[in-house]
Design an enzyme around this catalytic site. Sequence first.
Site, short mmCIF file in Angstrom:
data_model
loop_
_atom_site.label_atom_id
_atom_site.label_comp_id
_atom_site.label_asym_id
_atom_site.label_seq_id
_atom_site.Cartn_x
_atom_site.Cartn_y
_atom_site.Cartn_z
N CYS A 209 -36.67 33.08 -4.90
CA CYS A 209 -38.04 32.66 -4.61
C CYS A 209 -39.01 33.84 -4.64
CB CYS A 209 -38.09 31.94 -3.27
SG CYS A 209 -37.22 32.83 -2.01
N GLU B 40 -39.02 28.47 4.51
CA GLU B 40 -39.14 29.51 3.49
C GLU B 40 -39.05 28.76 2.16
OE1 GLU B 40 -38.59 31.75 0.80
OE2 GLU B 40 -36.65 32.40 1.58
N GLU C 238 -43.19 27.26 -10.58
CA GLU C 238 -42.13 28.23 -10.35
C GLU C 238 -41.10 28.07 -11.48
OE1 GLU C 238 -40.22 27.59 -6.60
OE2 GLU C 238 -39.70 29.70 -6.39
N LYS D 207 -26.35 22.97 7.33
CA LYS D 207 -25.96 22.24 6.11
C LYS D 207 -26.26 23.13 4.90
CE LYS D 207 -28.12 19.69 3.23
NZ LYS D 207 -27.44 20.14 2.00
P1 ADP Z 1 -33.52 23.55 -4.82
O1 ADP Z 1 -34.49 23.03 -5.82
O2 ADP Z 1 -33.51 25.03 -4.68
O3 ADP Z 1 -32.15 22.94 -4.88
P2 ADP Z 1 -34.00 21.90 -2.56
O4 ADP Z 1 -35.18 21.98 -1.67
O5 ADP Z 1 -33.78 20.66 -3.33
O6 ADP Z 1 -34.14 23.18 -3.46
O7 ADP Z 1 -32.65 22.22 -1.76
C1 ADP Z 1 -32.56 23.16 -0.74
C2 ADP Z 1 -31.69 22.61 0.36
O8 ADP Z 1 -32.33 21.45 0.87
C3 ADP Z 1 -30.31 22.15 -0.09
O9 ADP Z 1 -29.39 22.40 0.98
C4 ADP Z 1 -30.51 20.68 -0.30
O10 ADP Z 1 -29.30 19.96 -0.17
C5 ADP Z 1 -31.44 20.36 0.83
N1 ADP Z 1 -32.23 19.13 0.66
C6 ADP Z 1 -32.70 18.58 -0.48
N2 ADP Z 1 -33.36 17.43 -0.23
C7 ADP Z 1 -33.32 17.25 1.12
C8 ADP Z 1 -33.82 16.25 2.03
N3 ADP Z 1 -34.51 15.20 1.60
N4 ADP Z 1 -33.57 16.41 3.35
C9 ADP Z 1 -32.88 17.47 3.79
N5 ADP Z 1 -32.40 18.44 3.01
C10 ADP Z 1 -32.60 18.34 1.69
#
Ligand code: ADP
Length: 487
Positions: A289, A255, A386, A180
């Site tokens: 990061c 990561e 960050e 995803k």
């Molecule tokens: P960023 O702040 O860099 O967007 P996130 O951790 O929110 O970092 O997003 C990184 C990835 O994790 C994206 O693909 C996002 O859609 C996914 N993501 C965010 N929230 C969830 C969740 N609750 N469960 C699974 N994947 C998630």
Amino acid sequence: MNLRCQELLRSQCFVDGTWTDGSGADRIAVYNPATGALVGTVPAFSQKETQKAIDAASRAWPAWKRLSVDERSRILRCWYELIVEHHLDLAVLMTLEQGKPLAEAQGEVLHGASYVEWFAEEAKRIYGDTMPMAQKGKRIVVLKEPVGVCAAITPWNFPSQMVTRKAAPALAAGCPVVLKPAARTPFSALALAFLAQKAGFPPGVFNVITGPAQEIGQEMTANPLIRKLSFTGSTAVGKRLMRDCAGTVKKVSLELGGHAPFVVFDDADVDAAVRGAMSSKYRNSGQTCVCANRFIVQEGIYAEFAEKLVAAVQKLQVGSGFDQCVQQGPLIDQAALDKVEAQVADAVTLGAEIACGGMRVGKAGYFYAPTVLLGATKDMRIAREETFGPVAPIFSFKEDRDAVSLANSTPYGLAAYFYSQNINRIWRVAEALEYGMVGINTGRMSSEAAPFGGIKESGIGREGSKYGLEEYLELKYLCLGGLDAPL
Ligand code: ADP
């Protein structure tokens, strides 16, 4: 959209070897962060549709793991060659949805492809082991086997490379993948799926699905058919996924966030340090990061370093990634811009001086001027949180131990950098830094041949190198008995 190969623009998910809208009811819109214009839409897969993709991957697993390593390697090699062949188009897609300058996007696609090439080769070197045993008549044999169906969740800051860094080692090891991508940058991942299809991966071996993160994430973490989850993103989401994976005791690779210190000692080559700082801090507009988040500079060269850094930063051109003169694209969204503005305002309130930048650029898009802050101190938000933006706060220190203690004073432990010419200092400081990766006299260290990853709250596991392959393998120990009778 001006692509040489229009077929690379995919607006459907790729599951079980076919392109699908799923139920087709909802769609997710993707916008260009430089203009706010709509790039396109992708499906919003439900939990049920995610489950179907996992089922397809699970059905594909037995045949995929039984292929000879040569056959798996050849398909991966073909995928690599297709990515290289189409790298200009892939870069255009990336700049459209993510904003980074086109030259940087091309660099990312090619660097991402190098992981596919690397793991196509490493697929042939999944060696087991034999070991002596104290008990007579028995032998120990250790096999390395694919862990099983893998789920991968990737972020928007490297829409192409994060996909290949996870998918290539998993596929090389013999694991099918359900991936995803981030909702803001799905088109890069879907284009890679299209090239994977052309490369000849059997149906179900590589699947890319888009949709609501939480719903898809819940299925990926709860479904017992998923044996491993690999995630790159924020620490908060990583912790949540790790907790959710506990229910079925999945292997995880995480990561997560970083807060990289960039230490410059008095004996450093200051010009080299400034070049390293530019590369580490301002690449991708500070949205990586491993970007330096704190510049920690020894008193004797503070003024010289700051002056030279400011001069270099002022030369950076901000604007659309499609403009060839531009080195700084937009931030990804309004929230990213708000965070940077809030951190700078907080730093100024607490006494920092803005040496350059310090404000938003233009009204359309999410542009922020590359910024240098002098007189940064530990109590500022930017010292802890960050930034993920083009802001370089410069702290000062007297003694080596002060620099190391400041560098380590964070729950993160991903990347650290330092500049020195003294070999004794280099060893001592490198060993004292609590980080998974340390750049010494360099501001760039990402490579397909090296183990990328962090410690503490920056994550678990490594990507790239022979260690990156191990993340997708399980050990199986065979104990052969009854061998004590003489011939
Ligand atoms: P960023 O702040 O860099 O967007 P996130 O951790 O929110 O970092 O997003 C990184 C990835 O994790 C994206 O693909 C996002 O859609 C996914 N993501 C965010 N929230 C969830 C969740 N609750 N469960 C699974 N994947 C998630």
